[in-house]
Design a protein around this motif. Structure first.
Motif, PDB file in Angstrom:
ATOM      1  N   ALA A  23       0.825  -1.182   0.115  1.00  0.00           N
ATOM      2  CA  ALA A  23      -0.076   0.108   0.134  1.00  0.00           C
ATOM      3  C   ALA A  23       0.738   1.250  -0.148  1.00  0.00           C
ATOM      4  O   ALA A  23       0.736   2.109  -0.798  1.00  0.00           O
ATOM      5  N   VAL A  24       1.958   1.346   0.818  1.00  0.00           N
ATOM      6  CA  VAL A  24       2.703   2.309   1.040  1.00  0.00           C
ATOM      7  C   VAL A  24       4.108   1.682   1.052  1.00  0.00           C
ATOM      8  O   VAL A  24       4.421   1.010   2.083  1.00  0.00           O
ATOM      9  N   ARG A  25       5.314   2.514   0.336  1.00  0.00           N
ATOM     10  CA  ARG A  25       6.538   2.192   0.539  1.00  0.00           C
ATOM     11  C   ARG A  25       7.484   2.990   0.540  1.00  0.00           C
ATOM     12  O   ARG A  25       7.555   4.082  -0.350  1.00  0.00           O
ATOM     13  N   PHE A  26       8.350   2.919   1.574  1.00  0.00           N
ATOM     14  CA  PHE A  26       9.399   4.303   1.774  1.00  0.00           C
ATOM     15  C   PHE A  26      10.691   3.554   1.211  1.00  0.00           C
ATOM     16  O   PHE A  26      10.920   2.472   1.475  1.00  0.00           O
ATOM     17  N   SER A  27      11.289   4.256   0.207  1.00  0.00           N
ATOM     18  CA  SER A  27      12.798   3.673  -0.091  1.00  0.00           C
ATOM     19  C   SER A  27      13.791   4.770  -0.047  1.00  0.00           C
ATOM     20  O   SER A  27      13.928   5.573  -0.568  1.00  0.00           O
ATOM     21  N   GLY A  28      14.578   4.625   1.280  1.00  0.00           N
ATOM     22  CA  GLY A  28      15.657   5.382   1.703  1.00  0.00           C
ATOM     23  C   GLY A  28      15.302   6.912   1.812  1.00  0.00           C
ATOM     24  O   GLY A  28      16.156   7.980   1.340  1.00  0.00           O
ATOM     25  N   VAL A  29      13.867   7.169   2.415  1.00  0.00           N
ATOM     26  CA  VAL A  29      13.386   8.461   2.462  1.00  0.00           C
ATOM     27  C   VAL A  29      14.168   9.236   3.695  1.00  0.00           C
ATOM     28  O   VAL A  29      14.385   8.735   4.838  1.00  0.00           O
ATOM     29  N   VAL A  36      18.508  19.250  11.404  1.00  0.00           N
ATOM     30  CA  VAL A  36      17.852  18.250  12.110  1.00  0.00           C
ATOM     31  C   VAL A  36      17.245  17.152  11.040  1.00  0.00           C
ATOM     32  O   VAL A  36      16.554  17.336  10.080  1.00  0.00           O
ATOM     33  N   ARG A  37      17.768  15.892  11.180  1.00  0.00           N
ATOM     34  CA  ARG A  37      17.441  14.870  10.278  1.00  0.00           C
ATOM     35  C   ARG A  37      15.999  14.161  10.944  1.00  0.00           C
ATOM     36  O   ARG A  37      16.093  13.261  11.854  1.00  0.00           O
ATOM     37  N   ALA A  38      14.747  14.892  10.456  1.00  0.00           N
ATOM     38  CA  ALA A  38      13.733  14.318  11.303  1.00  0.00           C
ATOM     39  C   ALA A  38      13.250  12.961  10.569  1.00  0.00           C
ATOM     40  O   ALA A  38      12.927  12.156  11.289  1.00  0.00           O
ATOM     41  N   VAL A  39      13.790  12.665   9.334  1.00  0.00           N
ATOM     42  CA  VAL A  39      13.722  11.153   8.765  1.00  0.00           C
ATOM     43  C   VAL A  39      14.940  10.947   8.226  1.00  0.00           C
ATOM     44  O   VAL A  39      15.434  11.612   7.518  1.00  0.00           O
ATOM     45  N   ASP A  40      15.357   9.898   8.535  1.00  0.00           N
ATOM     46  CA  ASP A  40      16.897   9.326   8.468  1.00  0.00           C
ATOM     47  C   ASP A  40      16.904   8.106   7.695  1.00  0.00           C
ATOM     48  O   ASP A  40      17.227   7.130   8.313  1.00  0.00           O
ATOM     49  N   GLY A  41      16.883   8.035   6.268  1.00  0.00           N
ATOM     50  CA  GLY A  41      17.012   6.961   5.401  1.00  0.00           C
ATOM     51  C   GLY A  41      16.096   5.554   5.573  1.00  0.00           C
ATOM     52  O   GLY A  41      16.363   4.683   5.984  1.00  0.00           O
ATOM     53  N   VAL A  42      14.577   6.180   5.900  1.00  0.00           N
ATOM     54  CA  VAL A  42      13.817   5.191   6.173  1.00  0.00           C
ATOM     55  C   VAL A  42      13.243   4.076   5.105  1.00  0.00           C
ATOM     56  O   VAL A  42      13.052   4.795   4.032  1.00  0.00           O
ATOM     57  N   ASP A  43      13.425   2.887   5.407  1.00  0.00           N
ATOM     58  CA  ASP A  43      12.905   1.942   4.360  1.00  0.00           C
ATOM     59  C   ASP A  43      11.431   1.261   5.020  1.00  0.00           C
ATOM     60  O   ASP A  43      11.739   0.661   6.258  1.00  0.00           O
ATOM     61  N   LEU A  44      10.597   1.215   4.325  1.00  0.00           N
ATOM     62  CA  LEU A  44       9.444   0.618   4.836  1.00  0.00           C
ATOM     63  C   LEU A  44       8.233  -0.023   3.965  1.00  0.00           C
ATOM     64  O   LEU A  44       8.181   1.015   3.036  1.00  0.00           O
ATOM     65  N   ASP A  45       7.936  -0.918   4.168  1.00  0.00           N
ATOM     66  CA  ASP A  45       6.635  -1.363   3.403  1.00  0.00           C
ATOM     67  C   ASP A  45       5.195  -1.891   4.095  1.00  0.00           C
ATOM     68  O   ASP A  45       5.590  -2.761   4.908  1.00  0.00           O
ATOM     69  N   ILE A  46       4.412  -1.028   3.759  1.00  0.00           N
ATOM     70  CA  ILE A  46       3.028  -1.341   4.663  1.00  0.00           C
ATOM     71  C   ILE A  46       2.209  -1.922   3.407  1.00  0.00           C
ATOM     72  O   ILE A  46       1.844  -1.406   2.495  1.00  0.00           O
ATOM     73  N   GLY A  78      15.232   9.962  -1.491  1.00  0.00           N
ATOM     74  CA  GLY A  78      14.607   8.628  -1.486  1.00  0.00           C
ATOM     75  C   GLY A  78      12.970   8.804  -2.051  1.00  0.00           C
ATOM     76  O   GLY A  78      12.800   9.961  -2.744  1.00  0.00           O
ATOM     77  N   GLU A  79      12.362   7.674  -1.926  1.00  0.00           N
ATOM     78  CA  GLU A  79      10.972   7.781  -2.666  1.00  0.00           C
ATOM     79  C   GLU A  79       9.942   7.265  -2.062  1.00  0.00           C
ATOM     80  O   GLU A  79      10.225   6.328  -1.288  1.00  0.00           O
ATOM     81  N   ILE A  80       8.882   7.597  -2.091  1.00  0.00           N
ATOM     82  CA  ILE A  80       7.571   7.075  -1.562  1.00  0.00           C
ATOM     83  C   ILE A  80       6.288   6.662  -2.578  1.00  0.00           C
ATOM     84  O   ILE A  80       6.486   7.643  -3.718  1.00  0.00           O
ATOM     85  N   GLY A  81       5.946   5.491  -2.596  1.00  0.00           N
ATOM     86  CA  GLY A  81       4.949   4.835  -3.564  1.00  0.00           C
ATOM     87  C   GLY A  81       3.600   4.512  -2.792  1.00  0.00           C
ATOM     88  O   GLY A  81       3.618   4.174  -1.521  1.00  0.00           O
TER      89      GLY A  81
END
Length: 357
Positions: A23-29, A36-46, A78-81
């Motif tokens: 549904a949602v994918r984070f790739s190196g976001v 401040v790095r609020a989001v630091d290289g997040v990989d996630l697959d929901i 990074g990329e969000i899909g």
């Protein structure tokens, strides 16, 4: 309070979407705010159709991730899909998501029906059709008969339901919930936890729920991502997160575990590794008690006893460390600070973790 157990066809998830679909994918976001790095290289697959919780303390990056999915923020790298489609540059109103905020953001001058139908009105839908869909959405959250009231005439829980109906009426593929229960009192919050989960299960939509409350995350979600300092430190089912924390941060943030350093764990009969020992795995006995074979035991002095209703939390000084034990309230009735006690646990209660120092 209750919700319908069968979804209305107009709002239910697309039946052609498989639960194995992303549904949602984070790739190196990554997302920076100045230095401040609020989001630091997040990989996630929901996965499609799951109730997914983002759990962490304030400033850990979870809300920024939600805003990145919604389109309120854009990643620096990074990329969000969303359902395999990259969403870079796509404005919020063109994404297949809707957000429910903690403050509800209802229009005070509009009645409840018009609040729920507002998004459909902006999209140009005719009045008859949008009111039909809005009434259907209000039915899902058990607010039929409230159409002509204003937000000021509703309780906090009812306003939360209106915000939920307003998001659902737009038929999102993904529903984003930004600590939506934070403003409710404890009893109502617990009721709404049950209702939200029942509604998500009935509709089959993907819910992404941001919270700093571990109880909410563990009780409602199919999987949990634990955030710290802009990174995801562990993803798993509630049972995996609680029973098998990956490192010190997860063990202490989720459930307040006792963390034993390798040297201490070895002296107490465990492996010479960093281990987690949950408070409820520890039994409290009278000093000098003889215990069954196979249990690890240590003599201690009671420092404090905290009454918590069905259980009491006992803080004990073991000389080289302090341990917290959670036991049925009736088992330690009369225990006072300063009393000698004996603590014990089974070797299997020691969970080996990564040493993150």
């Amino acid at each position: 309070m209750s919700v319908h157990t069968r979804p209305q066809a107009a709002i239910a998830a697309d039946p052609g979407v498989s639960e194995s679909t992303s549904a949602v994918r984070f790739s190196g976001v990554t997302r920076h705010f100045g230095s401040v790095r609020a989001v630091d290289g997040v990989d996630l697959d929901i996965r499609a159709g799951e109730f997914f919780a983002m759990l962490g303390p304030s400033g850990s990056g979870k809300t920024t991730c939600l805003r990145l999915v919604a389109g309120f923020e854009q990643p620096d790298a990074g990329e969000i899909g969303i359902f395999s489609e990259p969403v870079a540059g796509i404005p919020p109103y063109r994404r297949a998501v809707n957000t429910v905020f903690q403050d509800y953001a209802l229009f005070p001058h509009m009645n409840i029906l018009d609040n729920v139908a507002y998004g459909l009105r902006i999209r140009g839908m005719n009045r008859t059709e949008r009111e039909t869909l809005a009434r259907e959405a209000l039915g899902l959250v058990k607010l039929v008969g409230f159409e002509t009231r204003r937000p000021s005439q509703l309780s906090g829980g009812q306003r939360q339901r209106v915000a939920l109906a307003r998001a659902l009426v737009n038929r999102p593929k993904v529903l984003l919930l930004d600590e939506p229960l934070g403003a409710l009192d404890l009893k109502l919050r617990e009721e709404m936890q049950v209702e939200l989960k029942a509604l998500q299960r009935a509709l089959g939509l993907t819910f992404i729920f941001v919270t700093h409350d571990q109880g909410e995350a563990l009780s409602m979600s199919d999987r949990v991502a634990v955030f710290n300092a802009g990174r995801i430190v562990q993803v798993g089912t509630p049972e995996e997160i609680y029973e098998r924390p990956r490192n010190r941060f997860v063990a202490q943030f989720v459930g307040g575990s006792n963390v034993l350093e390798p040297s201490v764990a070895a002296r107490l009969g465990g492996p010479e590794r960093l281990v987690s020992l949950r408070p409820e795995a520890i039994a409290v006995h009278a000093a000098g008690s003889k215990l069954e074979a196979g249990r690890i035991c240590v003599d201690a002095i009671c420092i404090e006893v905290q009454y918590q209703g069905a259980v009491r939390r006992v803080i004990a000084d073991c000389g080289e460390l302090r341990l917290a034990a959670t036991v049925p309230a009736t088992e330690v009735r009369g225990l006072e600070p300063g009393a000698p006690i004996r603590l014990s646990w089974l070797p299997m209660a020691l969970h080996v973790m990564e040493d993150d120092r």
